[in-house]
Design a protein around this motif. Structure first.
Motif, PDB file in Angstrom:
ATOM      1  N   ASP A   2     142.526 123.608 140.848  1.00  0.00           N
ATOM      2  CA  ASP A   2     142.540 122.407 140.708  1.00  0.00           C
ATOM      3  C   ASP A   2     143.043 121.357 141.930  1.00  0.00           C
ATOM      4  N   PRO A   3     142.170 120.542 142.492  1.00  0.00           N
ATOM      5  CA  PRO A   3     142.489 119.823 143.999  1.00  0.00           C
ATOM      6  C   PRO A   3     143.863 119.384 143.621  1.00  0.00           C
ATOM      7  N   TYR A   4     144.180 118.561 142.802  1.00  0.00           N
ATOM      8  CA  TYR A   4     145.715 118.020 142.730  1.00  0.00           C
ATOM      9  C   TYR A   4     146.779 119.035 142.495  1.00  0.00           C
ATOM     10  N   ASP A   5     146.563 120.233 142.406  1.00  0.00           N
ATOM     11  CA  ASP A   5     147.690 121.072 142.107  1.00  0.00           C
ATOM     12  C   ASP A   5     148.051 121.603 143.686  1.00  0.00           C
ATOM     13  N   ASN A   6     148.828 120.879 144.125  1.00  0.00           N
ATOM     14  CA  ASN A   6     149.505 121.183 145.533  1.00  0.00           C
ATOM     15  C   ASN A   6     151.007 121.641 145.364  1.00  0.00           C
ATOM     16  N   PHE A   7     151.244 121.673 144.240  1.00  0.00           N
ATOM     17  CA  PHE A   7     152.888 121.973 144.038  1.00  0.00           C
ATOM     18  C   PHE A   7     153.464 123.217 144.710  1.00  0.00           C
ATOM     19  N   GLY A   8     152.567 124.289 144.918  1.00  0.00           N
ATOM     20  CA  GLY A   8     153.133 125.304 145.410  1.00  0.00           C
ATOM     21  C   GLY A   8     153.292 125.255 147.007  1.00  0.00           C
ATOM     22  N   PHE A   9     152.253 124.362 147.578  1.00  0.00           N
ATOM     23  CA  PHE A   9     152.479 124.050 148.894  1.00  0.00           C
ATOM     24  C   PHE A   9     153.586 123.244 149.265  1.00  0.00           C
ATOM     25  N   LEU A  10     153.949 122.356 148.476  1.00  0.00           N
ATOM     26  CA  LEU A  10     155.061 121.195 148.602  1.00  0.00           C
ATOM     27  C   LEU A  10     156.313 121.720 148.512  1.00  0.00           C
ATOM     28  N   ILE A  11     156.631 122.866 147.489  1.00  0.00           N
ATOM     29  CA  ILE A  11     157.936 123.524 147.500  1.00  0.00           C
ATOM     30  C   ILE A  11     158.180 124.599 148.568  1.00  0.00           C
ATOM     31  N   GLU A  12     156.729 125.221 149.184  1.00  0.00           N
ATOM     32  CA  GLU A  12     156.857 126.060 150.233  1.00  0.00           C
ATOM     33  C   GLU A  12     157.397 125.184 151.366  1.00  0.00           C
ATOM     34  N   LYS A  13     156.839 123.924 151.567  1.00  0.00           N
ATOM     35  CA  LYS A  13     157.351 123.142 152.871  1.00  0.00           C
ATOM     36  C   LYS A  13     158.660 122.795 152.431  1.00  0.00           C
TER      37      LYS A  13
ATOM     38  N   ILE B 246     159.480 111.763 148.748  1.00  0.00           N
ATOM     39  CA  ILE B 246     159.341 111.545 147.489  1.00  0.00           C
ATOM     40  C   ILE B 246     157.888 111.815 146.754  1.00  0.00           C
ATOM     41  N   ILE B 247     157.594 112.765 145.988  1.00  0.00           N
ATOM     42  CA  ILE B 247     156.189 113.023 145.732  1.00  0.00           C
ATOM     43  C   ILE B 247     156.002 112.347 144.437  1.00  0.00           C
ATOM     44  N   ASP B 248     154.965 111.629 144.287  1.00  0.00           N
ATOM     45  CA  ASP B 248     154.592 110.737 143.048  1.00  0.00           C
ATOM     46  C   ASP B 248     153.650 111.522 142.407  1.00  0.00           C
ATOM     47  N   VAL B 249     153.871 111.877 141.406  1.00  0.00           N
ATOM     48  CA  VAL B 249     152.899 112.755 140.196  1.00  0.00           C
ATOM     49  C   VAL B 249     152.611 111.879 139.045  1.00  0.00           C
ATOM     50  N   ASN B 250     151.645 111.102 139.412  1.00  0.00           N
ATOM     51  CA  ASN B 250     151.132 110.042 138.148  1.00  0.00           C
ATOM     52  C   ASN B 250     149.953 110.642 137.713  1.00  0.00           C
ATOM     53  N   THR B 251     149.185 111.467 138.459  1.00  0.00           N
ATOM     54  CA  THR B 251     148.107 112.556 137.714  1.00  0.00           C
ATOM     55  C   THR B 251     148.331 113.973 138.447  1.00  0.00           C
ATOM     56  N   SER B 252     148.592 114.886 137.620  1.00  0.00           N
ATOM     57  CA  SER B 252     149.222 116.338 138.121  1.00  0.00           C
ATOM     58  C   SER B 252     148.054 117.071 138.378  1.00  0.00           C
ATOM     59  N   HIS B 253     146.952 116.811 137.403  1.00  0.00           N
ATOM     60  CA  HIS B 253     145.805 117.708 137.610  1.00  0.00           C
ATOM     61  C   HIS B 253     144.707 116.811 137.689  1.00  0.00           C
TER      62      HIS B 253
ATOM     63  N   ASN C 142     150.479 113.731 145.066  1.00  0.00           N
ATOM     64  CA  ASN C 142     149.798 114.892 145.151  1.00  0.00           C
ATOM     65  C   ASN C 142     148.172 114.574 144.984  1.00  0.00           C
ATOM     66  N   GLU C 143     147.601 113.558 144.595  1.00  0.00           N
ATOM     67  CA  GLU C 143     146.584 113.106 144.409  1.00  0.00           C
ATOM     68  C   GLU C 143     146.060 113.069 145.791  1.00  0.00           C
ATOM     69  N   LEU C 144     146.466 112.134 146.671  1.00  0.00           N
ATOM     70  CA  LEU C 144     145.927 111.866 148.032  1.00  0.00           C
ATOM     71  C   LEU C 144     145.895 113.560 148.849  1.00  0.00           C
ATOM     72  N   LEU C 145     147.217 114.066 148.507  1.00  0.00           N
ATOM     73  CA  LEU C 145     147.062 115.447 149.062  1.00  0.00           C
ATOM     74  C   LEU C 145     146.023 116.390 148.836  1.00  0.00           C
ATOM     75  N   GLY C 146     145.393 116.312 147.649  1.00  0.00           N
ATOM     76  CA  GLY C 146     144.365 117.061 147.260  1.00  0.00           C
ATOM     77  C   GLY C 146     142.893 116.234 147.362  1.00  0.00           C
ATOM     78  N   THR C 147     142.928 115.105 148.074  1.00  0.00           N
ATOM     79  CA  THR C 147     141.500 114.486 148.035  1.00  0.00           C
ATOM     80  C   THR C 147     140.875 114.903 149.334  1.00  0.00           C
ATOM     81  N   GLU C 148     139.591 115.203 149.384  1.00  0.00           N
ATOM     82  CA  GLU C 148     138.919 115.339 150.691  1.00  0.00           C
ATOM     83  C   GLU C 148     138.849 113.910 151.504  1.00  0.00           C
ATOM     84  N   HIS C 149     139.303 113.912 152.725  1.00  0.00           N
ATOM     85  CA  HIS C 149     139.426 112.723 153.790  1.00  0.00           C
ATOM     86  C   HIS C 149     139.096 113.022 155.163  1.00  0.00           C
TER      87      HIS C 149
END
Length: 431
Positions: free
Chosen positions: A218-229, A172-179, A407-414
């Protein structure tokens, strides 16, 4: 057909028998209160009452399934062949505890009806749960108990028909902040720019300006990566989009933004799209209905699944609201900052409303872990070790392993690469 004799058939009794036998074990079941019908039955059968009738398979009953309302129950956890259990029984029972009452206690979320202190978002704390306090939150104990019961039944009735379930993994991908910066409108973008400038966040200022000129950065725009996987590993993947107006806790892109609407439509071509309900809708069914209707108009299909903001669940009222808004399934049951099985099971189950003493027509899906519960781990290896233990327990019982990633955490530097972590999890644990 498994026949169960009991002294009284109550809504609680029939609810838990269907869940344990039909949904978890794949066994057809029927009930009777007539001794003569039970004795005449030549197939597999169980007695569930206070005393056995003859020398049949007997499970001594606790009073819980024959009561109404809420009572302050003392839970004493014992050990059953290395598995925690409670509601222990007498020696003449085939099991050392009342598996059905214990399962009902966990699945109904009985303890959440009892007085407890809620957090700032009105949530039940995992530390108040019997599972956390007794160290079995990471075990789907209801499923484990059911499978151990099945082993004993098959010893007694080797010809009993069983249709075993198959292990399933759902991402499940939670998109509470898409960008983070893109598509936020002039006023919000300017306010964010000035706030970053005032706080001397020069790196963030630079990122913000780059995104203004190239929204795809945009760092939160990981949607292409997620669809690819999703395609690469052929996983069951669902996206929950917040589609709400701006508020204190709801800060996603405006639902009127065409770029945002196009993103949702494009995701819906590959995955099931459902509603991440807003914070504002928690106590307002009309807002919940409106968000559901508006999202359905974008994807041109019914929206039937829900997740509540911050995993807020007020049992049973949240589920009554979801039923009123005509949702069929909810994926909020779990803890944001603790891994494990809030209701003691990995299988979907219907919500039993204790105040009304009936089964609500909404199916509850428990997630095993939220990415924020793993946020404090030091490496991908540490995270994979924790997820592996959950996976192994669910795999043993042929249950459902559900993960929540944002998608927020996936796009956050950590210090941990969350994209690499996500891919490692779906690669190792989707089958």
């Amino acid at each position: 057909m498994l026949l169960i004799y009991t002294h009284r058939i109550t809504p609680r009794f029939s609810y838990i028998m269907r869940q344990v036998f039909t949904r978890i074990l794949g066994i057809k079941v029927s009930y009777t209160t007539k001794v003569e019908d039970f004795i005449k039955h030549t197939g597999a059968k169980i007695t569930y009452t206070k005393q056995p009738l003859q020398n049949e398979f007997f499970v001594r009953s606790n009073d819980l399934l024959f009561e109404q309302g809420i009572n302050d129950i003392q839970i004493n956890v014992a050990d059953w062949e290395g598995v925690p259990c409670f509601f222990t029984t007498s020696e003449n029972s085939a099991l050392p505890f009342d598996i059905f009452s214990a399962s009902f206690y966990l699945l109904s979320r009985y303890e959440e009806y009892l007085p407890h202190v809620k957090d700032m978002h009105g949530r039940f704390s995992p530390k108040d749960s019997v599972a956390y306090q007794n160290g079995f939150l990471t075990l789907p104990v209801v499923d484990i108990w059911a499978n151990k019961l099945l082993d004993r039944l098959l010893e007694r009735f080797p010809d009993m028909e069983v249709k075993k379930p198959i292990y399933k993994y759902t991402s499940i991908i939670d998109v509470n902040t898409s960008h983070c910066f893109a598509h936020r409108g002039f006023t919000r973008s300017l306010a964010g720019f000035l706030l970053d400038l005032a706080n001397l966040k020069f790196k963030r200022l630079f990122e913000r300006v780059v995104v203004w000129f190239n929204p795809q950065k945009d760092p939160y725009d990981n949607f292409g990566f997620l669809i690819e996987k999703k395609k690469e590993y052929d996983i069951n993947c669902m996206f929950f989009f917040q589609f709400a107006m701006y508020s204190t806790y709801d800060k996603n892109v405006s639902p009127n933004n065409n770029n945002f609407r196009f993103l949702i439509k494009s995701i819906a071509d590959y995955c099931k799209v459902s509603l991440a309900a807003s914070y504002s809708s928690f106590n307002d069914v009309e807002v919940l209905r409106r968000e559901k209707k508006n999202l359905a108009e974008v994807i041109n299909r019914q929206v039937e699944y829900s997740r509540m903001r911050y995993n807020r669940v007020d049992v049973p009222q949240t589920y009554r609201n979801l039923v009123d808004a005509e949702f069929t399934d909810d994926f909020t049951m779990g803890y944001t900052h603790e891994i494990g099985f809030r209701a003691g099971t990995s299988f979907p189950f219907y919500l039993y409303d204790i105040n009304m003493e009936l089964q609500q027509p909404i199916r509850v899906h428990s997630f095993a872990f939220h990415d924020y519960a793993l946020h404090g781990e030091h490496s991908i290896e540490d995270i994979l070790d924790k997820v592996k233990s959950l996976y192994q327990e669910v795999k043993k019982v042929n249950g459902n392993l559900i993960s929540i990633f944002s998608n927020e955490l996936l796009g956050t530097e950590h210090h941990v690469d969350w994209k690499a972590t996500y891919e490692a999890i779906i690669k190792n644990y989707h089958v």
